[in-house]
Design an enzyme around this catalytic site. Structure first.
Site, PDB file in Angstrom:
ATOM      1  N   THR A 130     -10.525  -0.364   6.786  1.00  0.00           N
ATOM      2  CA  THR A 130     -10.218  -0.467   5.360  1.00  0.00           C
ATOM      3  C   THR A 130     -11.378   0.009   4.479  1.00  0.00           C
ATOM      4  OG1 THR A 130      -9.877  -2.120   3.610  1.00  0.00           O
ATOM      5  CG2 THR A 130     -10.949  -2.903   5.586  1.00  0.00           C
ATOM      6  N   ASP A 131     -11.046   0.411   3.260  1.00  0.00           N
ATOM      7  CA  ASP A 131     -12.086   0.799   2.296  1.00  0.00           C
ATOM      8  C   ASP A 131     -12.985  -0.380   1.928  1.00  0.00           C
ATOM      9  OD1 ASP A 131     -10.201  -0.635   0.783  1.00  0.00           O
ATOM     10  OD2 ASP A 131      -9.904   0.937  -0.720  1.00  0.00           O
ATOM     11  N   GLU A 132     -12.475  -1.605   2.143  1.00  0.00           N
ATOM     12  CA  GLU A 132     -13.231  -2.787   1.689  1.00  0.00           C
ATOM     13  C   GLU A 132     -14.553  -2.955   2.422  1.00  0.00           C
ATOM     14  OE1 GLU A 132     -11.168  -6.337   0.899  1.00  0.00           O
ATOM     15  OE2 GLU A 132      -9.327  -5.315   0.333  1.00  0.00           O
TER      16      GLU A 132
ATOM     17  N   TYR B 130     -13.039 -11.445   4.933  1.00  0.00           N
ATOM     18  CA  TYR B 130     -12.113 -10.456   5.507  1.00  0.00           C
ATOM     19  C   TYR B 130     -12.829  -9.129   5.750  1.00  0.00           C
ATOM     20  CZ  TYR B 130      -8.793  -6.562   5.448  1.00  0.00           C
ATOM     21  OH  TYR B 130      -8.137  -5.388   5.737  1.00  0.00           O
TER      22      TYR B 130
ATOM     23  N   PHE C 235       3.163  -5.251   7.997  1.00  0.00           N
ATOM     24  CA  PHE C 235       3.571  -4.258   6.993  1.00  0.00           C
ATOM     25  C   PHE C 235       3.340  -2.813   7.478  1.00  0.00           C
ATOM     26  CE2 PHE C 235       1.508  -2.170   3.077  1.00  0.00           C
ATOM     27  CZ  PHE C 235       2.664  -1.509   2.705  1.00  0.00           C
TER      28      PHE C 235
ATOM     29  N   LYS D 263     -13.791  -7.023   9.231  1.00  0.00           N
ATOM     30  CA  LYS D 263     -13.340  -5.647   9.513  1.00  0.00           C
ATOM     31  C   LYS D 263     -14.559  -4.730   9.748  1.00  0.00           C
ATOM     32  CE  LYS D 263      -9.643  -4.227   9.421  1.00  0.00           C
ATOM     33  NZ  LYS D 263      -8.600  -4.126  10.493  1.00  0.00           N
TER      34      LYS D 263
HETATM   35  P1  NAD Z   1      -0.224  -7.597   7.926  1.00  0.00           P
HETATM   36  O1  NAD Z   1      -0.947  -8.856   7.609  1.00  0.00           O
HETATM   37  O2  NAD Z   1       1.021  -7.261   7.174  1.00  0.00           O
HETATM   38  O3  NAD Z   1       0.175  -7.597   9.493  1.00  0.00           O
HETATM   39  C1  NAD Z   1      -0.705  -8.006  10.490  1.00  0.00           C
HETATM   40  C2  NAD Z   1       0.086  -8.102  11.797  1.00  0.00           C
HETATM   41  O4  NAD Z   1      -0.826  -8.461  12.842  1.00  0.00           O
HETATM   42  C3  NAD Z   1       1.179  -9.172  11.785  1.00  0.00           C
HETATM   43  O5  NAD Z   1       2.362  -8.679  12.369  1.00  0.00           O
HETATM   44  C4  NAD Z   1       0.598 -10.296  12.640  1.00  0.00           C
HETATM   45  O6  NAD Z   1       1.582 -11.072  13.289  1.00  0.00           O
HETATM   46  C5  NAD Z   1      -0.264  -9.509  13.615  1.00  0.00           C
HETATM   47  N1  NAD Z   1      -1.370 -10.314  14.175  1.00  0.00           N
HETATM   48  C6  NAD Z   1      -2.247 -11.075  13.487  1.00  0.00           C
HETATM   49  N2  NAD Z   1      -3.096 -11.668  14.343  1.00  0.00           N
HETATM   50  C7  NAD Z   1      -2.773 -11.242  15.582  1.00  0.00           C
HETATM   51  C8  NAD Z   1      -3.297 -11.481  16.872  1.00  0.00           C
HETATM   52  N3  NAD Z   1      -4.345 -12.296  17.059  1.00  0.00           N
HETATM   53  N4  NAD Z   1      -2.739 -10.870  17.943  1.00  0.00           N
HETATM   54  C9  NAD Z   1      -1.654 -10.050  17.774  1.00  0.00           C
HETATM   55  N5  NAD Z   1      -1.106  -9.799  16.573  1.00  0.00           N
HETATM   56  C10 NAD Z   1      -1.661 -10.382  15.480  1.00  0.00           C
HETATM   57  O7  NAD Z   1      -1.301  -6.440   7.814  1.00  0.00           O
HETATM   58  P2  NAD Z   1      -1.127  -4.956   7.255  1.00  0.00           P
HETATM   59  O8  NAD Z   1      -1.223  -4.960   5.783  1.00  0.00           O
HETATM   60  O9  NAD Z   1       0.032  -4.319   7.917  1.00  0.00           O
HETATM   61  O10 NAD Z   1      -2.485  -4.306   7.802  1.00  0.00           O
HETATM   62  C11 NAD Z   1      -2.532  -3.710   9.096  1.00  0.00           C
HETATM   63  C12 NAD Z   1      -3.950  -3.227   9.352  1.00  0.00           C
HETATM   64  O11 NAD Z   1      -4.319  -2.280   8.365  1.00  0.00           O
HETATM   65  C13 NAD Z   1      -4.998  -4.334   9.295  1.00  0.00           C
HETATM   66  O12 NAD Z   1      -5.932  -4.097  10.317  1.00  0.00           O
HETATM   67  C14 NAD Z   1      -5.649  -4.156   7.922  1.00  0.00           C
HETATM   68  O13 NAD Z   1      -6.979  -4.585   7.937  1.00  0.00           O
HETATM   69  C15 NAD Z   1      -5.538  -2.653   7.743  1.00  0.00           C
HETATM   70  N6  NAD Z   1      -5.463  -2.183   6.338  1.00  0.00           N
HETATM   71  C16 NAD Z   1      -4.530  -2.702   5.486  1.00  0.00           C
HETATM   72  C17 NAD Z   1      -4.449  -2.209   4.195  1.00  0.00           C
HETATM   73  C18 NAD Z   1      -3.425  -2.725   3.210  1.00  0.00           C
HETATM   74  O14 NAD Z   1      -3.452  -2.327   2.049  1.00  0.00           O
HETATM   75  N7  NAD Z   1      -2.496  -3.579   3.612  1.00  0.00           N
HETATM   76  C19 NAD Z   1      -5.318  -1.200   3.765  1.00  0.00           C
HETATM   77  C20 NAD Z   1      -6.257  -0.693   4.668  1.00  0.00           C
HETATM   78  C21 NAD Z   1      -6.320  -1.194   5.960  1.00  0.00           C
HETATM   79  O1  TDX Z   2      -2.165 -12.662  -7.312  1.00  0.00           O
HETATM   80  C1  TDX Z   2      -2.973 -11.710  -7.327  1.00  0.00           C
HETATM   81  N1  TDX Z   2      -3.548 -11.362  -8.517  1.00  0.00           N
HETATM   82  C2  TDX Z   2      -4.456 -10.355  -8.618  1.00  0.00           C
HETATM   83  O2  TDX Z   2      -4.966 -10.084  -9.720  1.00  0.00           O
HETATM   84  C3  TDX Z   2      -3.321 -10.965  -6.151  1.00  0.00           C
HETATM   85  C4  TDX Z   2      -2.719 -11.323  -4.820  1.00  0.00           C
HETATM   86  C5  TDX Z   2      -4.246  -9.955  -6.277  1.00  0.00           C
HETATM   87  N2  TDX Z   2      -4.806  -9.661  -7.467  1.00  0.00           N
HETATM   88  C6  TDX Z   2      -5.790  -8.562  -7.543  1.00  0.00           C
HETATM   89  C7  TDX Z   2      -6.932  -8.673  -6.545  1.00  0.00           C
HETATM   90  C8  TDX Z   2      -7.251  -7.221  -6.262  1.00  0.00           C
HETATM   91  O3  TDX Z   2      -8.136  -6.730  -7.247  1.00  0.00           O
HETATM   92  O4  TDX Z   2      -5.088  -7.361  -7.184  1.00  0.00           O
HETATM   93  C9  TDX Z   2      -5.912  -6.499  -6.384  1.00  0.00           C
HETATM   94  C10 TDX Z   2      -5.226  -6.247  -5.062  1.00  0.00           C
HETATM   95  O5  TDX Z   2      -5.234  -7.473  -4.359  1.00  0.00           O
HETATM   96  P1  TDX Z   2      -4.624  -7.603  -2.879  1.00  0.00           P
HETATM   97  O6  TDX Z   2      -3.218  -7.120  -2.889  1.00  0.00           O
HETATM   98  O7  TDX Z   2      -4.895  -8.982  -2.389  1.00  0.00           O
HETATM   99  O8  TDX Z   2      -5.448  -6.501  -2.090  1.00  0.00           O
HETATM  100  P2  TDX Z   2      -7.019  -6.306  -1.866  1.00  0.00           P
HETATM  101  O9  TDX Z   2      -7.774  -7.563  -1.986  1.00  0.00           O
HETATM  102  O10 TDX Z   2      -7.447  -5.153  -2.705  1.00  0.00           O
HETATM  103  O11 TDX Z   2      -7.008  -5.882  -0.302  1.00  0.00           O
HETATM  104  C11 TDX Z   2      -5.982  -4.993   0.193  1.00  0.00           C
HETATM  105  O12 TDX Z   2      -6.469  -3.698   0.352  1.00  0.00           O
HETATM  106  C12 TDX Z   2      -7.324  -3.429   1.417  1.00  0.00           C
HETATM  107  C13 TDX Z   2      -5.386  -5.496   1.497  1.00  0.00           C
HETATM  108  O13 TDX Z   2      -4.934  -6.810   1.333  1.00  0.00           O
HETATM  109  C14 TDX Z   2      -6.350  -5.399   2.621  1.00  0.00           C
HETATM  110  O14 TDX Z   2      -5.744  -5.788   3.853  1.00  0.00           O
HETATM  111  C15 TDX Z   2      -6.835  -3.989   2.723  1.00  0.00           C
HETATM  112  O15 TDX Z   2      -7.829  -3.890   3.698  1.00  0.00           O
END
Ligand code: NAD
Ligand code: TDX
Length: 339
Positions: free
Chosen positions: A125-127, A151, A11, A155
């Site tokens: 991540t903030d988590e 998770y 993403f 991280k």
């Molecule tokens: P995502 O799950 O959408 O994508 C992860 C990507 O990494 C995928 O394309 C997957 O194929 C690749 N991948 C997984 N394992 C791998 C490996 N061993 N070697 C090479 N590639 C691999 O994740 P995202 O939501 O795009 O998040 C990207 C980064 O940002 C992550 O490090 C996540 O912790 C961080 N992050 C995400 C969020 C969020 O809200 N989505 C918020 C803060 C930080």
């Molecule tokens: O089906 C659901 N129902 C629900 O109530 C899902 C999937 C989530 N939730 C709640 C859980 C959380 O409080 O919604 C909130 C957001 O959930 P997620 O989308 O799973 O995100 P979260 O757990 O907050 O983590 C995300 O933000 C920080 C990303 O997945 C992480 O990759 C990132 O690091």
């Protein structure tokens, strides 16, 4: 400038690659991605226009030999997006999270060290900070790390390694910690795309517990701009929080989405809570604003409208994802929640 981006078919990584190639003519990108369930080739179908400024390598960031070979191609910067990123999946089984998120980061850091790559950017991540009470101030970079899920623990471990490599080997490492992203190309297991796509399909919207958990939302393009800013101007060894200053209760997000799609509230189904569910996240991103001049620009309501439009316009994309592996995962997850 030549970047090695890992996880660029996910993403945030794919949004980052698209905007960077478009914005900077003098920049080229190598994208190393394993194409797990979360990686999608289609996300970057438009990069063909960029010719040899973009190169894709399928592979695992834990693969020492492969990463070494890529290191000898001498990228200037490594930006590590690659991760297992879904909290619920880490509750079902954390093994792949530890492998990719911790060992993968170590392999990349070693590669950086061996090949004297100028800078390593760890996308975190903030988590890692854990959970806030209702009246606590937002997290700053000085908060202790108190991860609550496998998770976030993985991280946090990766952040610690990145910090240690800076201290021990004097490597130029920067860490960004961002709040919850939303926007186009997000895998529909995450809250916002799950609720949008389920609502379009007139399926139930599963809200964990009372739905009063709070997340601080940021549009993915604001996050990408922040990463670019930190990559170019961040100080070695520093951590930068990134956030949207946009706190919402989950239930309000779900109601907003239903409202915008003209769907009934009766689709909402409260289900059992996620174990260890963090109650509230909120980020203080003043350091990034004051030191490097970044601030979020995309208004949440506008960002959500545009995101809903994107999912309506890209049904083929997410309908293909919501099959096969995804359905097996859902079966396991909701089965586990009941027990
Ligand atoms: P995502 O799950 O959408 O994508 C992860 C990507 O990494 C995928 O394309 C997957 O194929 C690749 N991948 C997984 N394992 C791998 C490996 N061993 N070697 C090479 N590639 C691999 O994740 P995202 O939501 O795009 O998040 C990207 C980064 O940002 C992550 O490090 C996540 O912790 C961080 N992050 C995400 C969020 C969020 O809200 N989505 C918020 C803060 C930080
Ligand atoms: O089906 C659901 N129902 C629900 O109530 C899902 C999937 C989530 N939730 C709640 C859980 C959380 O409080 O919604 C909130 C957001 O959930 P997620 O989308 O799973 O995100 P979260 O757990 O907050 O983590 C995300 O933000 C920080 C990303 O997945 C992480 O990759 C990132 O690091």
């Amino acid at each position: 400038m030549r970047l090695l981006v890992t996880g660029g078919l996910g993403f945030i990584g794919s949004n980052f690659i698209l905007t960077m190639l478009k914005s900077y003519k003098d920049l080229s990108i190598i994208n190393l991605d394993l194409i797990t369930y979360a990686g999608n080739f289609e996300n970057l179908k438009d990069v063909e226009n960029y010719g040899d400024r973009y190169q894709f390598i399928r592979g695992d960031i834990t693969d020492l030999n492969l990463v070494g070979e890529i290191g000898s191609m001498k990228p200037d910067v490594i930006i590590n997006f690659a991760a297992e990123s879904h909290v619920d999946r880490s509750i079902l089984d954390s093994s792949q999270f530890l492998k990719t998120n911790i060992i993968g980061t170590q392999v990349l850091l070693d590669c950086c060290r061996e090949h004297k790559i100028d800078r390593f950017v760890q996308i975190s991540t903030d988590e890692v900070y854990g959970s806030l009470g209702p009246s606590d101030p937002p997290f700053t970079e000085n908060n202790n790390l108190k991860p609550n899920s496998p998770y976030s623990a993985s991280k946090a471990s990766a952040d610690m390694l990145a910090r240690a490599y800076h201290k021990t080997y004097c490597m130029d490492v920067v860490i960004t910690r961002c709040s919850n992203n939303y926007g186009p190309l997000q895998f529909p297991e995450k809250l916002i795309p799950l609720m949008i796509t389920n609502a379009i399909q007139d399926q139930e919207l599963p809200v964990y517990g009372d739905g009063m958990n709070v997340r601080d939302w940021i549009h993915v393009m604001d996050h990408c701009r922040a990463i670019d800013t930190v990559m170019r101007k961040g100080k070695a060894g520093e951590i930068y929080n990134i956030g949207g200053s946009c706190e919402y209760h989950n239930i309000d997000i779900v109601r907003l989405i239903l409202n915008k799609l003209g769907k009934p509230a009766s689709l909402i189904k409260h289900v059992m809570d996620r174990p260890g569910h963090d109650r509230r996240y909120a980020m203080n991103a003043d350091k990034l604003a004051d030191h490097l001049g970044w601030k979020p620009l995309i208004d949440f309501e506008e960002g959500i409208d545009e995101t809903i439009k994107w999912y309506i316009g890209n049904e083929d994309w997410w309908r293909r994802i919501k099959t096969g592996e995804y359905l097996t995962y859902c079966e396991q997850w909701y089965g586990a929640l009941k027990n």
